[in-house]
Design a protein around this motif. Sequence first.
Motif, PDB file in Angstrom:
ATOM      1  N   ARG A 161       0.833  -1.207   0.000  1.00  0.00           N
ATOM      2  CA  ARG A 161       0.000   0.000   0.000  1.00  0.00           C
ATOM      3  C   ARG A 161       0.864   1.251   0.000  1.00  0.00           C
ATOM      4  O   ARG A 161       0.480   2.284  -0.540  1.00  0.00           O
ATOM      5  CB  ARG A 161      -0.947  -0.026   1.204  1.00  0.00           C
ATOM      6  CG  ARG A 161      -1.840  -1.267   1.234  1.00  0.00           C
ATOM      7  CD  ARG A 161      -3.239  -0.950   0.871  1.00  0.00           C
ATOM      8  NE  ARG A 161      -4.032  -2.108   0.560  1.00  0.00           N
ATOM      9  CZ  ARG A 161      -4.942  -2.653   1.345  1.00  0.00           C
ATOM     10  NH1 ARG A 161      -5.167  -2.152   2.539  1.00  0.00           N
ATOM     11  NH2 ARG A 161      -5.659  -3.679   0.933  1.00  0.00           N
ATOM     12  N   ASP A 171      -6.292   3.391   2.083  1.00  0.00           N
ATOM     13  CA  ASP A 171      -5.808   2.012   2.171  1.00  0.00           C
ATOM     14  C   ASP A 171      -4.570   1.920   3.057  1.00  0.00           C
ATOM     15  O   ASP A 171      -4.459   1.015   3.894  1.00  0.00           O
ATOM     16  CB  ASP A 171      -5.489   1.458   0.777  1.00  0.00           C
ATOM     17  CG  ASP A 171      -6.725   1.195  -0.060  1.00  0.00           C
ATOM     18  OD1 ASP A 171      -7.841   1.162   0.510  1.00  0.00           O
ATOM     19  OD2 ASP A 171      -6.584   1.030  -1.287  1.00  0.00           O
ATOM     20  N   THR A 198      -4.410  -0.001   6.760  1.00  0.00           N
ATOM     21  CA  THR A 198      -3.418  -1.060   6.968  1.00  0.00           C
ATOM     22  C   THR A 198      -2.490  -0.698   8.116  1.00  0.00           C
ATOM     23  O   THR A 198      -2.137  -1.562   8.926  1.00  0.00           O
ATOM     24  CB  THR A 198      -2.628  -1.324   5.679  1.00  0.00           C
ATOM     25  OG1 THR A 198      -3.554  -1.583   4.623  1.00  0.00           O
ATOM     26  CG2 THR A 198      -1.715  -2.520   5.831  1.00  0.00           C
TER      27      THR A 198
END
Length: 161
Positions: A61, A77, A81
């Motif tokens: 990511r 994202d 994460t």
Amino acid sequence: MAKQVQKPIEFITPPNVLRAKLATKTAPVKNPLAAANRTLADMSTECTKWVDEEIDRLHERRLAFVAKPKDTNALDDLTHTAMDVKGLAGPGGYPDADAFAVSLITLLTSADNLAAKNVGLVEAHVDAIRATREKAYSAKVAGALAAELAARTAELVSETA
């Protein structure tokens, strides 16, 4: 006026089958704290695997974010994460990664899109988390690095406030 006849109230009590369903067939645990610690120890290997997967995902990511720093989906994202890594790092055996993740989340969720303006700092955080997994440095060095990254992040955030 006609007189109304009232019927007596009838109470229906269903049988309680829940107790039979909850009854255990095993003997009670004599030392629940020791049993809980054994269960956590058994889970720790699984948790370590989850953290490793999340760190790999964080790296992927990060690459997507670096390619398009102004893309809000890439930022979201990466943020989600990083939050997953933070939640799993401590129980998964990577307490230093937890400290790096806290600072990274602060940077990613700051106003004025500081992460997009400071991609190098984002990369430094992710690299520090990855290096923690590889045990690339001692706890003392990790603590100093975490403090430095947190200070730099706090400085940037305070400048925009």
